[in-house]
Design a protein around this motif. Structure first.
Motif, short mmCIF file in Angstrom:
data_model
loop_
_atom_site.label_atom_id
_atom_site.label_comp_id
_atom_site.label_asym_id
_atom_site.label_seq_id
_atom_site.Cartn_x
_atom_site.Cartn_y
_atom_site.Cartn_z
N CYS A 1 2.05 5.25 -7.48
CA CYS A 1 1.37 4.77 -8.69
C CYS A 1 0.01 5.43 -8.89
N GLY A 2 -0.58 5.89 -7.77
CA GLY A 2 -1.92 6.45 -7.81
C GLY A 2 -2.05 7.67 -8.70
N ALA A 3 -0.97 8.40 -8.92
CA ALA A 3 -1.04 9.61 -9.73
C ALA A 3 -1.55 9.31 -11.14
N CYS A 4 -1.20 8.15 -11.68
CA CYS A 4 -1.64 7.79 -13.03
C CYS A 4 -2.70 6.68 -13.02
N HIS A 5 -2.53 5.72 -12.14
CA HIS A 5 -3.39 4.53 -12.16
C HIS A 5 -4.54 4.59 -11.17
N ALA B 1 0.83 -1.21 0.00
CA ALA B 1 0.00 0.00 0.00
C ALA B 1 0.86 1.25 0.00
N GLY B 2 1.88 1.27 0.84
CA GLY B 2 2.77 2.43 0.89
C GLY B 2 3.62 2.55 -0.36
N LYS B 3 4.10 1.41 -0.84
CA LYS B 3 4.96 1.42 -2.03
C LYS B 3 4.19 1.80 -3.29
N ALA B 4 2.89 1.54 -3.31
CA ALA B 4 2.07 1.82 -4.49
C ALA B 4 1.49 3.22 -4.49
N ALA B 5 1.73 3.98 -3.43
CA ALA B 5 1.13 5.31 -3.34
C ALA B 5 1.49 6.19 -4.53
#
Length: 259
Positions: A79-83, A73-77
């Motif tokens: 990624c949220g800007a695009c996905h 969850a922290g590592k994927a934060a």
């Protein structure tokens, strides 16, 4: 007065010389015998140390654990800007990651990092990630639910034919053979989920494969480009639209919602 033969002194001298030579040879032989043993003894700790060092797993060789969604969850934060923070991107040029398989996401991040799949933005994002990071991120998005899209009614018939039956006249296999009847894919074979994916993204990807782009150099990466080459623009548009509207019905079968 004792009596000695005339040659006695010379015999004594010769005997002394022989004795000294014999003793010297014995010392040399003993030293030579000890040398290999000493070398072997000295080599044992070094060999043991080398074996112990080889037995210890390094960061590069340590076994990767199954992905941890909480850690991801922290590592994927970023990624949220695009996905999208939950993996449902609002911009159709970026694929939805929600519900995608951990194994597939980890594989694609590995391809980006190794430049087997070309994308300048993703190269920068994937480069600092370890293999464990990739699996953690994949595990996080796998726990999310992909929001269903809609298909264009005018394209559903052809799209459904290609997805469920293929086209024998063109040598195109049915998409569901690999991606499953409801578009959920096959995590064991690392075939991705397609259900609900943006039509714009699917269309662009199929055209890219048709034009010669590949996402790697192994057998798995060579599956889609030859298939895409057999599809014309109308086929790709219909299939991409159908995939966007594909979603599970009653949790068991697939259906395409039309707009």
């Amino acid at each position: 007065m004792s009596f000695r033969p005339a040659g006695f002194r010379h015999a004594v001298v010769r005997y002394a010389v022989v004795l000294v030579f014999a003793l010297s040879s014995s010392v040399v032989i003993a030293q030579e015998a000890k040398a290999p043993a000493a070398a072997a003894t000295a080599a044992q700790p070094a060999a043991a140390a080398t074996a112990e060092q080889a037995a210890k797993p390094t960061e590069a060789t340590a076994a990767v654990k199954p992905g941890d969604a909480t850690a991801g969850a922290g590592k994927a934060a970023v990624c949220g800007a695009c996905h999208g923070m939950d993996g449902n991107s609002t911009d159709p040029q970026y694929p939805k990651l929600a519900g995608q398989h951990e194994s597939y996401i980890a594989r694609q991040l590995t391809n980006f990092k190794g430049s087997k799949r070309q994308n300048p933005i993703m190269l920068g994002m994937a480069s600092p990630l370890s293999e464990q990071d990739m699996h953690d991120i994949g595990a996080f998005f796998a726990t999310k639910s992909s929001l269903p899209g809609v298909a264009d009614q005018a394209l559903v018939e052809r799209g459904q034919q290609l997805y469920r039956e293929g086209d024998a006249t063109k040598g195109v296999p049915a998409c569901m053979a690999c991606h499953s009847i409801d578009g959920r894919g096959n995590p064991g074979a690392v075939y991705p989920q397609l259900a609900g994916q943006h039509a714009q993204y699917v269309e662009a990807t199929l055209k890219s494969w048709r034009d010669g782009t590949t996402w790697g150099d192994d057998a798995h990466a060579q599956i889609m480009p030859p298939i895409a080459k057999k599809l014309d623009d109308k086929d790709i548009a219909a299939l991409a639209s159908y995939v966007e509207g594909l979603h599970a019905a009653d949790g068991s079968s697939g259906a395409a919602a039309a707009k």
